[in-house]
Design a protein around this motif. Structure first.
Motif, PDB file in Angstrom:
ATOM      1  N   UNK A   1      28.263  46.444  48.161  1.00 12.01           N
ATOM      2  CA  UNK A   1      28.178  46.084  46.747  1.00 12.01           C
ATOM      3  C   UNK A   1      29.210  46.895  45.947  1.00 12.01           C
ATOM      4  N   UNK A   2      29.691  46.321  44.857  1.00  9.77           N
ATOM      5  CA  UNK A   2      30.726  47.012  44.093  1.00  9.77           C
ATOM      6  C   UNK A   2      30.314  47.091  42.638  1.00  9.77           C
ATOM      7  N   UNK A   3      30.980  47.940  41.913  1.00 12.03           N
ATOM      8  CA  UNK A   3      30.661  48.096  40.491  1.00 12.03           C
ATOM      9  C   UNK A   3      31.203  46.937  39.692  1.00 12.03           C
ATOM     10  N   UNK A   4      30.513  46.641  38.586  1.00 11.85           N
ATOM     11  CA  UNK A   4      30.928  45.532  37.723  1.00 11.85           C
ATOM     12  C   UNK A   4      32.294  45.767  37.098  1.00 11.85           C
ATOM     13  N   UNK A   5      32.666  47.047  36.931  1.00 13.96           N
ATOM     14  CA  UNK A   5      33.951  47.354  36.285  1.00 13.96           C
ATOM     15  C   UNK A   5      35.143  46.873  37.088  1.00 13.96           C
ATOM     16  N   UNK A   6      34.957  46.722  38.419  1.00 11.46           N
ATOM     17  CA  UNK A   6      36.061  46.275  39.278  1.00 11.46           C
ATOM     18  C   UNK A   6      36.185  44.757  39.332  1.00 11.46           C
ATOM     19  N   UNK A   7      35.170  44.054  38.799  1.00  5.15           N
ATOM     20  CA  UNK A   7      35.135  42.602  38.970  1.00  5.15           C
ATOM     21  C   UNK A   7      36.221  41.833  38.205  1.00  5.15           C
ATOM     22  N   UNK A   8      36.563  42.213  36.962  1.00  3.89           N
ATOM     23  CA  UNK A   8      37.651  41.487  36.290  1.00  3.89           C
ATOM     24  C   UNK A   8      38.964  41.482  37.073  1.00  3.89           C
ATOM     25  N   UNK A   9      39.223  42.567  37.822  1.00  7.01           N
ATOM     26  CA  UNK A   9      40.451  42.602  38.633  1.00  7.01           C
ATOM     27  C   UNK A   9      40.391  41.577  39.761  1.00  7.01           C
ATOM     28  N   UNK A  10      39.190  41.255  40.236  1.00  6.98           N
ATOM     29  CA  UNK A  10      39.028  40.211  41.252  1.00  6.98           C
ATOM     30  C   UNK A  10      39.443  38.850  40.702  1.00  6.98           C
ATOM     31  N   UNK A  11      39.083  38.592  39.439  1.00  8.50           N
ATOM     32  CA  UNK A  11      39.462  37.327  38.806  1.00  8.50           C
ATOM     33  C   UNK A  11      40.985  37.216  38.701  1.00  8.50           C
ATOM     34  N   UNK A 303      28.424  41.110  48.322  1.00  5.41           N
ATOM     35  CA  UNK A 303      27.847  39.835  47.886  1.00  5.41           C
ATOM     36  C   UNK A 303      27.840  39.685  46.360  1.00  5.41           C
ATOM     37  N   UNK A 304      27.684  40.798  45.627  1.00  6.75           N
ATOM     38  CA  UNK A 304      27.727  40.733  44.157  1.00  6.75           C
ATOM     39  C   UNK A 304      29.081  40.208  43.675  1.00  6.75           C
ATOM     40  N   UNK A 305      30.154  40.678  44.325  1.00 10.19           N
ATOM     41  CA  UNK A 305      31.497  40.233  43.961  1.00 10.19           C
ATOM     42  C   UNK A 305      31.703  38.760  44.307  1.00 10.19           C
ATOM     43  N   UNK A 306      31.090  38.319  45.405  1.00  3.49           N
ATOM     44  CA  UNK A 306      31.177  36.893  45.772  1.00  3.49           C
ATOM     45  C   UNK A 306      30.539  36.050  44.678  1.00  3.49           C
ATOM     46  N   UNK A 307      29.340  36.445  44.250  1.00  4.90           N
ATOM     47  CA  UNK A 307      28.653  35.708  43.178  1.00  4.90           C
ATOM     48  C   UNK A 307      29.505  35.666  41.909  1.00  4.90           C
ATOM     49  N   UNK A 308      30.108  36.807  41.573  1.00 11.59           N
ATOM     50  CA  UNK A 308      30.921  36.885  40.359  1.00 11.59           C
ATOM     51  C   UNK A 308      32.131  35.954  40.436  1.00 11.59           C
TER      52      UNK A 308
END
Length: 444
Positions: A1-11, A303-308
């Motif tokens: 699982x990863x922190x939400x702060x890293x998720x915008x960079x995934x986009x 999996x959290x990043x996959x959902x995001x």
């Protein structure tokens, strides 16, 4: 699982991986349209020969796309789990298996060409043209499959720029070589296949050394469980291949139903379907860029990043396709005039463009969920989504709409079918990701 702060960079990373595929797919579509236009100038028999080749071509493409989907899913997952050597070995295995398998299938098609043509009820006048054309076409199909496998390996490693650029380059090469081989050198229909072989061959000569220099493939399989690896590939490839073959069957049944409204309706349907392919090009690009992305996240257990990232992609698809639908709705009359000069066809096409594009957002979600399910290793979920879309929603709604309100009802039926397919696919994806999260939780 990863922190939400890293998720915008995934986009942002997903966008970076998707835009090369967008231009690559557009260039391939443009080349195929122009290629058909060139062949259309050769007369009825070459066109008929191409028509009888198309069903077999779709089977070959189904095989290569099935293996390509399995490649991106398994290699990207291995990379996400930090199994770099295994990923390289899989790359070499896929290239070997794919090139030998497609070559074997091409030889089989050639040896069985006359029974195949008899099965397709081809007239005797087409046989000599097929005898001359198919050796060139089969060679072009094999080279095309080979470069596609190289593209799949690149995408597995997160590199979509090289495949995207090479798809554009090979398409432009094909457009330049087509008139030279078909008309100037006088090879006719055979020349179209020769041009494709040469264009794809040049593409392979560019891509193969780059893949080798990146060390993305390895043929040292001493410590590789080949039987297990082939089984893993086949577990995804089989359902994915069947999934690729379902749309042509559905299309044949839909055409048969539409033919009851006359030749103008069939012509309009063909033109409208061609427009839809261009309208959903962003979805097609995402179906190519997302699987390796999802695979790496799955391999790392994120999996959290996959959902995001799936939510980001779905929001984009719905909003972008809605924008296209609104523009198409108001421009439908002008587009119909531009696409055909036949009054009756134009009137039907006008209704097609006003109604069906409204549902391309949910259709895009459905296509995306098929791609994502394969990346998650849920190949049978992907196959079920494809089958339900076509045979539980699209065709029944098409028929019910036509029975209730004729041709306009048929278009409305397609709209409802696409919406229902999109909703169903979303819930099936949600179920699949929950099962994966339970498995990941047990493994921790």
């Amino acid at each position: 699982m990863s922190s939400n702060s890293a998720q915008p960079s995934l986009a942002r990373e997903l966008f970076t991986m998707t835009w090369p595929m967008l231009f690559g797919v557009l260039s391939l579509m443009s080349f195929q349209l122009v290629d058909s236009a060139f062949i259309g100038q050769l007369g009825i028999l070459p066109l008929a020969a191409q028509g009888f080749t198309l069903p077999i071509q779709m089977i070959v493409i189904g095989l290569q796309v099935g293996l390509g989907i399995a490649t991106t899913a398994i290699i990207s997952r291995a990379l996400g789990a930090q199994k770099t050597r295994y990923a390289k070995q899989l790359g070499g295995l896929v290239l070997t298996m794919g090139s030998i398998g497609i070559a074997f299938f091409a030889v089989l098609i050639w040896l069985l060409r006359h029974p195949i043509l008899a099965l397709l009820s081809a007239p005797d006048s087409v046989y000599p043209i097929i005898d001359s054309y198919w050796p060139h076409w089969l060679l072009s199909a094999w080279v095309g499959a080979l470069i596609y496998f190289y593209y799949s390996i690149c995408r597995s490693h997160g590199n979509t720029l090289l495949p995207g650029i090479m798809m554009i380059v090979t398409s432009v090469l094909n457009l330049v070589l087509d008139p030279i081989f078909i008309f100037k050198l006088g090879f006719g229909l055979n020349g179209a296949a020769m041009a494709t072989t040469l264009a794809f061959g040049i593409g392979v000569l560019v891509v193969a050394p780059k893949v080798a220099r990146k060390h993305w493939i390895m043929f040292d399989w001493k410590d590789l469980k080949i039987t297990q690896s082939l089984a893993d590939i086949g577990h995804i490839m089989g359902p994915a291949m069947v999934s690729q073959l379902l749309p042509p069957v559905s299309s044949m049944l839909a055409t048969k139903l539409i033919a009851g409204f006359g030749t103008a309706a069939v012509a309009s349907w063909a033109l409208g379907s061609r427009f839809e392919f261009f309208a959903i090009v962003s979805v097609l690009a995402l179906t190519m860029s997302m699987p390796p992305f999802i695979g790496r996240l799955l391999g790392a257990g994120r999996s959290d990043d996959i959902r995001y990232i799936v939510k980001v992609a779905c929001r984009f698809v719905l909003l972008f396709q809605l924008l296209i639908a609104v523009v198409t709705f108001f421009a439908s009359s002008g587009l119909a005039n531009l696409m055909t000069s036949e009054t009756e066809v134009r009137q039907i096409l006008h209704w097609h463009l006003m109604i069906i594009p409204i549902s391309l957002g949910p259709l895009g979600i459905c296509m995306l969920m098929v791609s994502i399910s394969n990346a998650l290793g849920k190949s049978y979920t992907a196959l079920t989504i494809s089958a339900l879309r076509l045979f539980a929603f699209f065709l029944p709604c098409l028929w019910i709409g036509s029975e209730l309100a004729g041709l306009k009802g048929l278009f409305t039926g397609v709209l409802f079918g696409n919406v229902l397919a999109g909703i169903c696919s979303w819930f099936m994806y949600r179920r699949a990701i929950r099962l994966i999260e339970r498995r990941l939780f047990k493994e921790q």
